[in-house]
Motif scaffolding. Structure first.
Motif, short mmCIF file in Angstrom:
data_model
loop_
_atom_site.label_atom_id
_atom_site.label_comp_id
_atom_site.label_asym_id
_atom_site.label_seq_id
_atom_site.Cartn_x
_atom_site.Cartn_y
_atom_site.Cartn_z
N VAL A 283 0.84 -1.20 0.00
CA VAL A 283 0.00 0.00 0.00
C VAL A 283 0.87 1.25 0.00
O VAL A 283 0.63 2.20 -0.76
CB VAL A 283 -0.95 0.01 1.22
CG1 VAL A 283 -1.76 1.29 1.24
CG2 VAL A 283 -1.87 -1.18 1.18
N PHE B 234 2.44 1.91 -3.33
CA PHE B 234 1.46 2.49 -4.25
C PHE B 234 1.33 3.99 -3.98
O PHE B 234 1.36 4.80 -4.90
CB PHE B 234 0.10 1.80 -4.09
CG PHE B 234 -0.97 2.39 -4.96
CD1 PHE B 234 -1.18 1.91 -6.23
CD2 PHE B 234 -1.75 3.45 -4.52
CE1 PHE B 234 -2.15 2.46 -7.05
CE2 PHE B 234 -2.71 4.03 -5.32
CZ PHE B 234 -2.92 3.52 -6.60
N LEU C 55 0.43 5.49 -12.73
CA LEU C 55 -0.44 4.36 -12.41
C LEU C 55 0.19 3.01 -12.76
O LEU C 55 0.20 2.09 -11.94
CB LEU C 55 -1.78 4.53 -13.14
CG LEU C 55 -2.86 3.49 -12.84
CD1 LEU C 55 -3.43 3.69 -11.45
CD2 LEU C 55 -3.98 3.55 -13.87
N VAL D 254 0.95 0.26 -9.88
CA VAL D 254 0.08 -0.90 -9.73
C VAL D 254 0.89 -2.18 -9.88
O VAL D 254 0.74 -3.12 -9.09
CB VAL D 254 -1.06 -0.87 -10.78
CG1 VAL D 254 -1.77 -2.21 -10.86
CG2 VAL D 254 -2.06 0.22 -10.42
N SER E 295 3.18 -2.70 -6.80
CA SER E 295 2.36 -2.91 -5.62
C SER E 295 1.73 -4.31 -5.63
O SER E 295 1.71 -5.01 -4.61
CB SER E 295 1.30 -1.81 -5.57
OG SER E 295 0.40 -2.05 -4.58
N ALA E 296 1.26 -4.73 -6.80
CA ALA E 296 0.64 -6.07 -6.89
C ALA E 296 1.69 -7.16 -6.67
O ALA E 296 1.41 -8.18 -6.04
CB ALA E 296 -0.01 -6.24 -8.26
N LEU F 81 -3.45 -7.29 -13.74
CA LEU F 81 -4.07 -6.24 -12.94
C LEU F 81 -3.73 -4.86 -13.47
O LEU F 81 -4.57 -3.96 -13.47
CB LEU F 81 -3.60 -6.34 -11.48
CG LEU F 81 -4.39 -7.28 -10.60
CD1 LEU F 81 -3.74 -7.37 -9.24
CD2 LEU F 81 -5.82 -6.76 -10.48
N PHE G 155 -9.88 2.30 -14.99
CA PHE G 155 -9.86 3.60 -14.31
C PHE G 155 -9.38 4.74 -15.20
O PHE G 155 -9.87 5.85 -15.10
CB PHE G 155 -8.99 3.51 -13.04
CG PHE G 155 -9.52 2.53 -12.05
CD1 PHE G 155 -10.60 2.86 -11.26
CD2 PHE G 155 -8.97 1.27 -11.93
CE1 PHE G 155 -11.11 1.94 -10.35
CE2 PHE G 155 -9.48 0.35 -11.03
CZ PHE G 155 -10.56 0.69 -10.24
N PHE H 6 -5.49 10.15 -13.56
CA PHE H 6 -4.18 9.58 -13.22
C PHE H 6 -3.23 9.88 -14.36
O PHE H 6 -3.66 10.10 -15.48
CB PHE H 6 -4.27 8.04 -13.14
CG PHE H 6 -5.08 7.53 -12.00
CD1 PHE H 6 -4.63 7.68 -10.70
CD2 PHE H 6 -6.28 6.86 -12.22
CE1 PHE H 6 -5.37 7.19 -9.64
CE2 PHE H 6 -7.01 6.37 -11.16
CZ PHE H 6 -6.56 6.53 -9.87
N VAL I 123 -4.91 -3.64 -4.93
CA VAL I 123 -4.73 -2.60 -5.94
C VAL I 123 -6.02 -1.79 -6.11
O VAL I 123 -6.00 -0.55 -6.14
CB VAL I 123 -4.28 -3.23 -7.27
CG1 VAL I 123 -4.46 -2.27 -8.41
CG2 VAL I 123 -2.84 -3.68 -7.17
N PHE I 124 -7.17 -2.48 -6.17
CA PHE I 124 -8.42 -1.74 -6.36
C PHE I 124 -8.72 -0.85 -5.16
O PHE I 124 -9.22 0.26 -5.32
CB PHE I 124 -9.58 -2.70 -6.63
CG PHE I 124 -9.50 -3.32 -8.01
CD1 PHE I 124 -9.16 -2.54 -9.10
CD2 PHE I 124 -9.75 -4.66 -8.22
CE1 PHE I 124 -9.06 -3.08 -10.37
CE2 PHE I 124 -9.66 -5.22 -9.48
CZ PHE I 124 -9.31 -4.44 -10.56
N CYS J 208 -6.47 0.57 -3.19
CA CYS J 208 -5.55 1.71 -3.25
C CYS J 208 -6.04 2.75 -4.26
O CYS J 208 -6.09 3.94 -3.96
CB CYS J 208 -4.15 1.25 -3.67
SG CYS J 208 -3.26 0.42 -2.38
N ILE J 209 -6.41 2.26 -5.45
CA ILE J 209 -6.87 3.20 -6.48
C ILE J 209 -8.13 3.91 -6.00
O ILE J 209 -8.28 5.12 -6.15
CB ILE J 209 -7.13 2.45 -7.82
CG1 ILE J 209 -5.82 1.91 -8.36
CG2 ILE J 209 -7.78 3.38 -8.83
CD1 ILE J 209 -5.95 1.10 -9.63
#
Lengths: 147, 494
Positions: free
Chosen positions: A86, A89, A98, A102, A105-106, A128, A136, A144, B397-398, B400-401
């Motif tokens: 987290v 990110f 982004l 992502v 972080s993933a 992801l 998004f 973003f 991830v979702f 966080c976004i």
């Protein structure tokens, strides 16, 4: 009466409440308290802080009388991995955008699972990344930067 | 009659193509996450909230509530097929649902659960349509002192009726109230607990707390428990229940519905307590108690109806009084506030389209679930076998976004991580997060109405006991506390 701690979960939670309550009163001391008629910004927080400290103290005291089951063991690996994922990110989103945020972080989040597999984690992270950019950025048009 | 006109408005709103689609999307999504291991309704709502900000208020509410009751429906599927409840409210369904599945009667169990859910859901919607307008009418007469007392009763009920230990629940509630004071004080304009951080000037966004305390913390606890091996689903043959199953089920469904509808209204009880209460009621009433735990269909029908009735009536206090009766409702209330709608007695008159549209969509959603779930049960069972390790990065991830996109603030994401760690600590210490989130939502309302009440009464505290409605509410609060103290002593003696 011995002061042995028999209910460790209640003891720890009580200490937490006591600390937060006392801290809140300490900070809110500088705010105007006012009177019941004209409550200042400090009135409500100080009252809550005091109550919380009392509840915390009561819970600490109770912990030496009542025996309850022990608190759960901390699972350090998921805490650290999820926390790190987290924070990475958060650190990345404004700077590197982004897609890299992502992905990294993933990858880190996969480390939280037992027996992580690098190839599998990479594949999930890639999927992801594509998915979140699609939903998004292109779909919902959230502001973003991709990179 | 007024009711029919309102319902016509409601269905008019709910049946527009967009809203119908969102209802379908919400119900399907709710079912999906309800069956996925390790994601409960709260996590889903918290995760998807930010997606709904761009929708119209009606659409976002329709979708979020679809997720909520959809997940409640689906929780029983996993309970029956796998002996793992999708959410805590279907815990008891495991007791008899899974034994039924093992005996090769998974189909009838699923079918009775679906019928019971639909019946209970429809009844809940009907109750909501009948009782919300009069309740809102009473609440419209509330002035600041009554509102203060109402919030106090709600907080006390939450603390008394929530799971977990009484003292710790009080602490959690106070902690929530205190977190609610962070930010700029509306009346004096002075900053409180902001530590000179501009990101805290507007207070802590409730999504930050929700995602941290529910989504992140739940994920860490699941991983900590090491839930990695998935049990093998029971075989599924015929879906249709026998005539004897129906005959044995209709009474439990009826009793469960009534019990659940009543318990759903109370703050702190909600779906989970309702399903437990219904299960023990059915056991008490049964002639042959030994059948329970070995695949008694009453043990599926009653609790499943109770839990779905409660899931619907849970909305009533939130929509008509602005008082959330549980964590999920606190999240819904937060979502409405973000949309610029304040739930409460005025909502029925100011935004009738939203209230009646939501109500109609709930009934439609329940109908969709009945039609969708049974034929598609095979697909849902396939989803059950998705390993949790695939889901962890996705949820993270979702979330966080989502948190980031509320204010485009990276600080919020870090704060959510902090609440995640705190939430995990709470779960280790057996503190329930529910009173905290309810306290957090109700805190600012309590402070404002308290201030206003005392300003009106010129600082005279007796105003709360001199006004009849306020006094009644406070007596109720005292009774609740007395009952809590009494039942604690009982438990000690037992």
């Amino acid at each position: 009466m011995s002061l042995r701690i028999r209910d460790r979960a209640g003891f720890a939670a009580g200490l937490l409440f006591l600390a937060v309550g006392a801290g809140a009163v300490g900070i809110a001391r500088d705010y105007q308290i006012g009177s019941a008629l004209h409550m200042g910004p400090g009135y409500f927080p100080i009252a809550l802080g005091l109550l919380l400290a009392i509840v915390g103290a009561a819970s600490v005291l109770r912990a030496s009388v009542v025996t309850e089951d022990r608190p759960g063991r901390i699972a350090l690996r998921p805490v650290l991995a999820i926390g790190a994922a987290v924070v990475v990110f958060a650190a990345g989103i404004d700077r590197i955008g982004l897609i890299p945020s992502v992905f990294v972080s993933a990858l880190i989040a996969s480390k939280a699972t037992p027996r992580p597999n690098v190839a599998e984690a990479g594949l999930i992270a890639a999927c992801l990344t594509i998915l979140s950019a699609g939903i998004f950025y292109y779909g919902l048009k959230l502001p973003f930067s991709l990179f | 009659m007024d009711l029919f006109a309102h319902l016509a408005t409601g269905f008019g709103v709910a049946l527009t193509p967009d809203n119908f689609l969102y209802c379908l999307l919400g119900a399907t999504f709710g079912t999906l996450v309800g069956v996925l291991p390790g994601i409960g309704p709260l996590t889903t709502i918290a995760m998807l909230l930010p997606l709904t900000f761009k929708m119209t208020p009606v659409a976002s509410l329709i979708m979020l509530s679809g997720i909520y009751y959809g997940a409640h429906h689906a929780g029983s599927t996993t309970a029956i097929m796998l002996n793992t409840p999708g959410d805590p409210s279907s815990l008891v369904i495991c007791l008899d649902g899974h034994p039924m599945a093992k005996q090769g009667r998974a189909g009838p169990a699923l079918c009775i659960a679906a019928i019971g859910s639909f019946f209970a859901g429809s009844f809940g919607v009907l109750l909501m349509a009948l009782f919300s307008p009069p309740l809102a009418g009473v609440a419209l007469k509330f002035a600041a002192p009554e509102y203060t007392s109402l919030v106090i009763v709600a907080l006390i009920a939450t603390v008394v009726l929530a799971r977990g230990r009484f003292l710790l629940n009080i602490g959690m509630s106070l902690l929530g109230l205190l977190l609610g004071t962070v930010g700029t004080d509306i009346e004096s304009g002075s900053a409180r607990f902001t530590f000179d951080n501009p990101n805290l000037a507007d207070g802590i966004n409730f999504i930050v707390i929700a995602v941290g305390l529910f989504a992140f913390a739940e994920m860490i606890s699941n991983l900590g428990r090491g839930r990695t091996t998935r049990p093998v689903p029971a075989p599924l043959r015929s879906l249709l229940p026998r005539r004897a199953d129906l005959a044995a089920s209709w009474k439990p469904i009826l009793r469960g519905t009534i019990l659940g509808s009543a318990l759903g209204l109370l703050p702190g009880t909600g779906p989970m307590v309702s399903s437990f209460a219904s299960y023990s009621l059915e056991r008490q009433l049964a002639r042959d108690k030994s059948r329970f735990g070995n695949g008694a269909i009453e043990g599926v029908a009653g609790p499943e109806a109770a839990n779905n009735a409660a899931a619907i009536t849970h909305f009533i206090p939130m929509l008509t009084l602005g008082i959330p009766a549980g964590a999920a409702m606190a999240l819904m209330l937060g979502a409405m506030l973000v949309q610029g709608i304040t739930p409460g007695p005025r909502m029925l008159t100011d935004h009738p389209d939203i209230f009646w549209g939501l109500l109609a969509s709930m009934w439609l959603g329940n109908l969709m679930l009945l039609v969708l779930n049974l034929p598609m049960v095979g697909i849902w069972i396939k989803l059950l076998t998705i390993p949790y390790r695939f889901l962890v990065p996705a949820i993270l991830v979702f979330c966080c976004i989502g948190v980031y996109s509320v204010n485009n603030a990276a600080f919020d994401v870090v704060l959510a991580a902090g609440f995640g760690a705190l939430g995990y600590a709470f779960s280790l210490l057996r503190c329930q997060p529910m009173p905290l989130i309810v306290g957090f939502i109700l805190g600012p309302i309590l402070e404002q109405s308290l201030r206003r009440a005392l300003l009106l009464s010129r600082g005279d505290l007796t105003v709360f006991v001199m006004r009849p409605i306020s006094a009644t509410l406070l007596i109720l609060a005292v009774c609740l506390l007395g009952w809590a103290a009494f039942s604690m002593r009982e438990r000690k003696q037992a």
